[in-house]
Design an enzyme around this catalytic site. Structure first.
Site, PDB file in Angstrom:
ATOM      1  N   TYR A  75      20.676  43.948  30.808  1.00 14.79           N
ATOM      2  CA  TYR A  75      20.505  43.655  29.377  1.00 14.79           C
ATOM      3  C   TYR A  75      21.333  44.639  28.564  1.00 14.79           C
ATOM      4  O   TYR A  75      21.233  45.838  28.766  1.00 14.79           O
ATOM      5  CB  TYR A  75      19.046  43.797  28.955  1.00 14.79           C
ATOM      6  CG  TYR A  75      18.080  42.837  29.587  1.00 14.79           C
ATOM      7  CD1 TYR A  75      18.509  41.750  30.345  1.00 14.79           C
ATOM      8  CD2 TYR A  75      16.703  43.023  29.444  1.00 14.79           C
ATOM      9  CE1 TYR A  75      17.595  40.887  30.937  1.00 14.79           C
ATOM     10  CE2 TYR A  75      15.788  42.152  30.024  1.00 14.79           C
ATOM     11  CZ  TYR A  75      16.236  41.098  30.779  1.00 14.79           C
ATOM     12  OH  TYR A  75      15.324  40.248  31.346  1.00 14.79           O
ATOM     13  N   GLY A 103       7.626  26.846  16.882  1.00 16.46           N
ATOM     14  CA  GLY A 103       7.599  25.750  15.929  1.00 16.46           C
ATOM     15  C   GLY A 103       8.738  25.752  14.935  1.00 16.46           C
ATOM     16  O   GLY A 103       8.816  24.889  14.060  1.00 16.46           O
ATOM     17  N   LYS A 104       9.671  26.716  15.083  1.00 10.62           N
ATOM     18  CA  LYS A 104      10.726  26.811  14.070  1.00 10.62           C
ATOM     19  C   LYS A 104      11.899  25.874  14.327  1.00 10.62           C
ATOM     20  O   LYS A 104      12.756  25.721  13.451  1.00 10.62           O
ATOM     21  CB  LYS A 104      11.214  28.256  13.973  1.00 10.62           C
ATOM     22  CG  LYS A 104      11.902  28.802  15.221  1.00 10.62           C
ATOM     23  CD  LYS A 104      12.263  30.271  15.026  1.00 10.62           C
ATOM     24  CE  LYS A 104      12.899  30.867  16.276  1.00 10.62           C
ATOM     25  NZ  LYS A 104      13.207  32.316  16.096  1.00 10.62           N
TER      26      LYS A 104
END
Length: 313
Positions: free
Chosen positions: A51, A217-218
């Protein structure tokens, strides 16, 4: 609170993902997220040596470095549980013994610590005998560089083989798995990995717990995807079945006055996950994640979410 077998430290039931550090969160933003997470009661942080190598200009190790510098500045290492991984970083790929031993030293240096609490084999290396891999990781426990072993992105067969090899040879066994599991990715975990978790008694830390943000939910339309660097990762869920799951999440969330993301994580906890993995790009995203630890879904609500996500089971 939850726990990792063999580790005495209790963990907050949300595992903060460090994949955004050095990518969508710069150093200052990353430190703010880490500060906010700890201030809210969190203590379990997940990263990897790779990362965030995928970000332009990065080479990997950025997330570990940010976490290490932050811990050193705050003097809070002993109050944290730190997980990292080996096997995916360019130049340190694979699980050959010498490579793993060099990689763990690299991670220790970047994290500015003398031990890693949970060390994952990030990806399997099927060119190596599983007995050799088991012995390599056991050696890291015995010499104190790591405290516990985890497996990520292994086939069920190789996971079982590692556990069996450890038992047969008296080696330190893995105590955690990190599978993909969420409301729109149920089948593989529930069919292949849940039985291993149950029989071996290992901790389960699901990644993509929010399906790359889709379960917040975006994302409801293709235009919504363009609002985030990570939006493209949720594109495959924009269909009737996926949006049906979001509708069910919103309905349950409204009953609690909570956010859909909170409910999605609470569902994983209700399903037996030890601590779902979720990342926050900003501190504003943290409260919805942290709230999952105290949101108790009713049996009826879990059943409603099960039904909505049945196409993915």
């Amino acid at each position: 609170m939850a726990s990792i077998p063999t580790l005495e430290t209790e963990i907050f039931p949300l595992n903060l993902g460090g994949n955004t550090f050095g990518w969508t969160s710069d150093r200052v933003g990353s430190e703010a997220v880490l500060d906010g997470f700890v201030a809210a009661g969190g203590n379990f942080v997940d990263t990897a040596d790779a990362y965030s190598a995928w970000a332009p200009g990065n080479k990997g190790g950025e997330s570990e470095t940010i976490i290490g510098d932050w811990m050193a500045a705050r003097g809070n290492r002993d109050g944290l549980v730190i997980a990292t991984k080996v096997g995916a970083l360019e130049g340190r790929k694979g699980l050959a013994p010498d490579n793993v031993r060099a990689a763990v030293d690299d991670s220790l240096r970047r994290l500015r610590t003398d031990r890693i609490d949970l060390y994952y084999a990030h990806y399997d290396d099927q060119d190596r005998p599983i007995e050799e891999i088991a012995a390599t990781f056991d050696g890291l426990v015995r010499d104190g560089r790591i405290r516990a072993i985890g497996m990520s992105n292994f086939t069920p067969e190789r996971m079982r083989a590692w556990l069996e090899a450890a038992a047969a040879e008296g080696l330190t066994a893995p105590v955690a798995i990190q599978p993909e599991y969420n409301l729109v990715a149920r089948h593989r975990y529930e069919t292949d990995y849940a039985p291993i978790a149950a029989s071996a008694g290992v901790a389960v830390f699901p990644y993509y717990a929010l399906a790359s943000g889709f379960l917040s939910g975006k994302y409801r339309t293709p235009a919504d995807l363009e609002q985030s660097v990570r939006g493209g990762r949720a594109e495959g869920h924009l269909n009737a079945q996926g949006l049906g799951v979001v509708d069910a999440l919103v309905a349950v969330a409204d009953e609690h006055g909570a956010a859909p993301a909170t409910v999605a994580l609470a569902w994983l906890l209700a399903k037996g996950a030890t601590a779902p993995l979720a990342s926050a790009r900003t501190t504003e995203q943290l409260p919805d994640l942290m709230a999952a630890a105290t949101l108790a879904l009713t049996d009826a609500q879990v059943a409603a979410l099960d039904k909505a996500s049945a196409p993915f089971a």
